[in-house]
Design a protein around this motif. Structure first.
Motif, PDB file in Angstrom:
ATOM      1  N   MET A   1      36.136  31.468  20.516  1.00 37.58           N
ATOM      2  CA  MET A   1      36.075  32.764  19.873  1.00 37.58           C
ATOM      3  C   MET A   1      35.313  32.676  18.563  1.00 37.58           C
ATOM      4  N   PHE A   2      34.646  31.555  18.243  1.00 35.19           N
ATOM      5  CA  PHE A   2      34.083  31.434  16.900  1.00 35.19           C
ATOM      6  C   PHE A   2      32.696  32.045  16.770  1.00 35.19           C
ATOM      7  N   GLU A   3      32.551  32.849  15.730  1.00 40.44           N
ATOM      8  CA  GLU A   3      31.257  33.338  15.264  1.00 40.44           C
ATOM      9  C   GLU A   3      31.191  32.994  13.788  1.00 40.44           C
ATOM     10  N   SER A   4      29.998  32.808  13.269  1.00 37.74           N
ATOM     11  CA  SER A   4      29.882  32.471  11.854  1.00 37.74           C
ATOM     12  C   SER A   4      30.382  33.631  10.993  1.00 37.74           C
ATOM     13  N   THR A   5      30.903  33.283   9.838  1.00 37.09           N
ATOM     14  CA  THR A   5      31.399  34.333   8.934  1.00 37.09           C
ATOM     15  C   THR A   5      30.253  35.234   8.478  1.00 37.09           C
ATOM     16  N   CYS A   6      29.065  34.679   8.348  1.00 37.65           N
ATOM     17  CA  CYS A   6      27.915  35.503   7.938  1.00 37.65           C
ATOM     18  C   CYS A   6      27.570  36.531   9.013  1.00 37.65           C
ATOM     19  N   ASP A   7      27.528  36.090  10.274  1.00 35.66           N
ATOM     20  CA  ASP A   7      27.237  37.023  11.368  1.00 35.66           C
ATOM     21  C   ASP A   7      28.335  38.082  11.485  1.00 35.66           C
ATOM     22  N   ARG A  24      38.580  24.866  -0.781  1.00 31.76           N
ATOM     23  CA  ARG A  24      37.881  23.630  -0.412  1.00 31.76           C
ATOM     24  C   ARG A  24      38.334  23.227   0.984  1.00 31.76           C
ATOM     25  N   ASP A  25      37.457  22.533   1.706  1.00 29.91           N
ATOM     26  CA  ASP A  25      37.806  22.015   3.029  1.00 29.91           C
ATOM     27  C   ASP A  25      38.501  20.664   2.877  1.00 29.91           C
ATOM     28  N   PHE A  26      39.602  20.495   3.614  1.00 29.61           N
ATOM     29  CA  PHE A  26      40.319  19.221   3.596  1.00 29.61           C
ATOM     30  C   PHE A  26      40.460  18.600   4.974  1.00 29.61           C
ATOM     31  N   GLY A  27      40.436  19.382   6.035  1.00 25.17           N
ATOM     32  CA  GLY A  27      40.594  18.847   7.385  1.00 25.17           C
ATOM     33  C   GLY A  27      39.272  18.433   7.991  1.00 25.17           C
ATOM     34  N   LYS A  28      39.334  17.806   9.146  1.00 27.96           N
ATOM     35  CA  LYS A  28      38.133  17.371   9.857  1.00 27.96           C
ATOM     36  C   LYS A  28      37.321  18.559  10.364  1.00 27.96           C
ATOM     37  N   ARG A  29      38.016  19.623  10.781  1.00 29.31           N
ATOM     38  CA  ARG A  29      37.323  20.833  11.258  1.00 29.31           C
ATOM     39  C   ARG A  29      36.939  21.686  10.053  1.00 29.31           C
ATOM     40  N   HIS A  30      35.666  21.997   9.947  1.00 25.41           N
ATOM     41  CA  HIS A  30      35.228  22.885   8.867  1.00 25.41           C
ATOM     42  C   HIS A  30      34.960  24.296   9.379  1.00 25.41           C
ATOM     43  N   ARG A  31      35.009  24.452  10.704  1.00 19.70           N
ATOM     44  CA  ARG A  31      34.873  25.770  11.347  1.00 19.70           C
ATOM     45  C   ARG A  31      36.109  25.973  12.212  1.00 19.70           C
ATOM     46  N   PHE A  32      36.815  27.054  11.958  1.00 18.07           N
ATOM     47  CA  PHE A  32      37.974  27.345  12.794  1.00 18.07           C
ATOM     48  C   PHE A  32      38.262  28.832  12.742  1.00 18.07           C
ATOM     49  N   SER A  33      39.016  29.285  13.731  1.00 16.58           N
ATOM     50  CA  SER A  33      39.379  30.696  13.783  1.00 16.58           C
ATOM     51  C   SER A  33      40.633  30.839  14.615  1.00 16.58           C
ATOM     52  N   GLY A  34      41.288  31.984  14.453  1.00 15.78           N
ATOM     53  CA  GLY A  34      42.467  32.248  15.253  1.00 15.78           C
ATOM     54  C   GLY A  34      43.268  33.419  14.746  1.00 15.78           C
ATOM     55  N   PHE A 145      38.529  33.860  10.402  1.00 10.57           N
ATOM     56  CA  PHE A 145      37.392  33.006  10.700  1.00 10.57           C
ATOM     57  C   PHE A 145      37.057  32.237   9.432  1.00 10.57           C
ATOM     58  N   ALA A 146      36.868  30.932   9.548  1.00  5.04           N
ATOM     59  CA  ALA A 146      36.557  30.107   8.384  1.00  5.04           C
ATOM     60  C   ALA A 146      35.441  29.136   8.740  1.00  5.04           C
ATOM     61  N   ASP A 147      34.515  28.971   7.815  1.00  2.43           N
ATOM     62  CA  ASP A 147      33.440  27.994   7.978  1.00  2.43           C
ATOM     63  C   ASP A 147      32.932  27.612   6.600  1.00  2.43           C
ATOM     64  N   ALA A 148      31.775  26.969   6.553  1.00  2.93           N
ATOM     65  CA  ALA A 148      31.237  26.494   5.277  1.00  2.93           C
ATOM     66  C   ALA A 148      30.922  27.627   4.307  1.00  2.93           C
ATOM     67  N   ASP A 149      30.755  28.845   4.820  1.00  2.21           N
ATOM     68  CA  ASP A 149      30.452  29.986   3.956  1.00  2.21           C
ATOM     69  C   ASP A 149      31.693  30.684   3.421  1.00  2.21           C
ATOM     70  N   GLY A 150      32.868  30.356   3.957  1.00  2.00           N
ATOM     71  CA  GLY A 150      34.079  30.957   3.424  1.00  2.00           C
ATOM     72  C   GLY A 150      35.063  31.396   4.483  1.00  2.00           C
ATOM     73  N   VAL A 151      35.917  32.331   4.069  1.00  2.00           N
ATOM     74  CA  VAL A 151      36.990  32.845   4.920  1.00  2.00           C
ATOM     75  C   VAL A 151      36.821  34.349   5.055  1.00  2.00           C
TER      76      VAL A 151
END
Length: 160
Positions: A1-7, A24-34, A145-151
């Motif tokens: 279900m992941f789309e970039s936060t920018c899109d 800040r990111d702390f886990g191994k996954r830097h992209r997640f959603s749910g 939705f979370a990724d390198a650009d934010g939440v």
């Protein structure tokens, strides 16, 4: 279900809720959603431990820790429990600990900072209610939705 936060922002500009850029990111996954599950607690991680100890496939726990930088609301043991129970990620408006271990866990983890001090466990905290974190309102059942650009958070009725 992941789309970039920018899109997603471009598609849902009028209704998307974008968190302030404080995490800040702390886990191994830097992209997640749910689907969002919420907990509100201040320097007591009892409810965080309880929720992440339950099945969480397709879910993200959003923790309103009041922005406290005095104690960690999640460490390696609770995070490992989240991985074992299938959670997609955790967003904590507060701190974590055991940052080096968290970095190797297959879990999305966004938090304000890391600190070695743990919280007390007095059974405090509320679950399943709307919370405000990083300048946005987050409701149980919302889509996060979370990724390198934010939440970014959306109402599930608008996400098609």
């Amino acid at each position: 279900m992941f789309e970039s936060t920018c899109d997603l922002y471009d598609r849902f500009e009028a209704t998307a809720r974008v968190a302030d850029p404080v995490f800040r990111d702390f886990g191994k996954r830097h992209r997640f959603s749910g689907e969002v599950v919420t907990v509100k607690c201040f320097e007591d991680n009892s409810r965080v431990k309880e929720l992440l100890g339950k099945p969480g496939k397709g879910k993200v726990l959003v923790v309103d820790g009041g922005g406290s930088l005095r104690a960690a609301l999640m460490g390696d043991l609770i995070a490992k429990s989240a991985v074992d129970n299938g959670w997609e990620g955790v967003v904590i408006h507060g701190c974590v600990r055991d940052a080096e271990v968290l970095a190797g866990l297959d879990l999305g983890i966004k938090a304000l900072a890391a600190i070695p001090r743990k919280t007390v466990r007095n059974g405090e905290g509320q679950t399943g209610l709307p919370v405000t974190v990083a300048g946005i309102r987050v409701n149980p059942g919302d889509l996060l939705f979370a990724d390198a650009d934010g939440v970014l958070v959306l109402d599930p009725a608008e996400y098609k």
